[in-house]
Design an enzyme around this catalytic site. Structure first.
Site, PDB file in Angstrom:
ATOM      1  N   CYS A   8      65.631 113.343  49.908  1.00  0.00           N
ATOM      2  CA  CYS A   8      64.768 114.509  49.647  1.00  0.00           C
ATOM      3  C   CYS A   8      63.356 114.164  50.118  1.00  0.00           C
ATOM      4  O   CYS A   8      63.148 113.125  50.763  1.00  0.00           O
ATOM      5  CB  CYS A   8      64.810 114.919  48.180  1.00  0.00           C
ATOM      6  N   ARG A  14      64.949 115.102  43.173  1.00  0.00           N
ATOM      7  CA  ARG A  14      66.320 115.508  43.511  1.00  0.00           C
ATOM      8  C   ARG A  14      67.213 114.370  43.984  1.00  0.00           C
ATOM      9  O   ARG A  14      68.360 114.254  43.519  1.00  0.00           O
ATOM     10  CB  ARG A  14      66.286 116.608  44.582  1.00  0.00           C
ATOM     11  N   ASP A 125      62.941 122.563  45.488  1.00  0.00           N
ATOM     12  CA  ASP A 125      62.242 121.390  44.974  1.00  0.00           C
ATOM     13  C   ASP A 125      61.678 121.668  43.577  1.00  0.00           C
ATOM     14  O   ASP A 125      60.752 122.457  43.422  1.00  0.00           O
ATOM     15  CB  ASP A 125      61.103 121.046  45.946  1.00  0.00           C
TER      16      ASP A 125
HETATM   17  P1  4NP Z   1      61.656 115.524  45.441  1.00  0.00           P
HETATM   18  O1  4NP Z   1      60.337 116.261  44.854  1.00  0.00           O
HETATM   19  O2  4NP Z   1      61.599 115.691  46.936  1.00  0.00           O
HETATM   20  O3  4NP Z   1      62.795 116.266  44.824  1.00  0.00           O
HETATM   21  O4  4NP Z   1      61.561 114.082  44.980  1.00  0.00           O
HETATM   22  C1  4NP Z   1      59.042 115.902  45.249  1.00  0.00           C
HETATM   23  C2  4NP Z   1      58.390 114.894  44.585  1.00  0.00           C
HETATM   24  C3  4NP Z   1      57.109 114.539  44.972  1.00  0.00           C
HETATM   25  C4  4NP Z   1      56.503 115.196  46.024  1.00  0.00           C
HETATM   26  C5  4NP Z   1      57.169 116.201  46.680  1.00  0.00           C
HETATM   27  C6  4NP Z   1      58.457 116.557  46.313  1.00  0.00           C
HETATM   28  N1  4NP Z   1      55.186 114.839  46.404  1.00  0.00           N
HETATM   29  O5  4NP Z   1      54.616 115.533  47.286  1.00  0.00           O
HETATM   30  O6  4NP Z   1      54.669 113.832  45.905  1.00  0.00           O
END
Ligand code: 4NP
Length: 159
Positions: A8, A14, A125
């Site tokens: 992800c 995720r 997300d």
């Molecule tokens: P993930 O969610 O892709 O599901 O882990 C996110 C977690 C952190 C960030 C973006 C998406 N971030 O920009 O730090």
């Protein structure tokens, strides 16, 4: 042996949820020795800041009795392409970013997790949109259907 890498954007919501949910499902079926399951980020940001699983993602795993271990975000590397059989993205944008890292997918290893279901779509997300219950249910559905696919002996890459 089936080697699965979930990917992800941040590797703190995720993809670690998917990693531990699939580990739990295969363990309950006595298949844990047949799988290597890991997760990674398309962004290097959270690796740089040594971030672990996001608190709300941990909360939903705890609520649903899915065991998890220490996890630190890691940036996906080009070498991961050779190490894994399946590279399972959460959304289309992840695939765009994965392609920049691996520079091509000649073995067709890259898919979205929900492409294995009757309802192919992105898993949105929760870090931005905040519905961790929906994320959990989408990921569990995808992992169950992915496992069905892998266990189907008519498919190319089987146990
Ligand atoms: P993930 O969610 O892709 O599901 O882990 C996110 C977690 C952190 C960030 C973006 C998406 N971030 O920009 O730090």
């Amino acid at each position: 042996m089936v080697k699965v890498l979930f990917v992800c954007l941040g590797n703190i919501c995720r993809s670690p949820m998917a990693e531990f949910i699939l580990k739990d499902i295969v363990k309950k079926r006595g298949l844990e020795n047949e799988f290597i399951i890991d997760s990674a980020a398309t962004s290097g940001y959270n690796e740089k800041f040594q971030l672990g699983i996001y608190p709300e993602a941990k909360d939903i795993l705890k609520k649903m009795n899915v065991p998890f271990t220490e996890h630190m975000s890691r940036h996906m590397k080009k070498e991961d392409y050779d190490q894994f059989d399946y590279i399972l993205a959460m959304e289309e944008e992840n695939i765009t970013n994965i392609m920049k890292i691996i520079e091509g997918d000649p073995k067709h290893k890259v898919m979205r997790l929900l492409d294995f279901t009757e309802s192919p779509r992105d898993i949105i997300d929760p870090w931005y949109y905040g519905n961790f219950d929906a994320t959990y249910s989408d990921i569990t559905y995808g992992c169950e259907k992915f496992l069905e696919y892998v266990m189907d002996s008519s498919n190319e890459k089987t146990l």
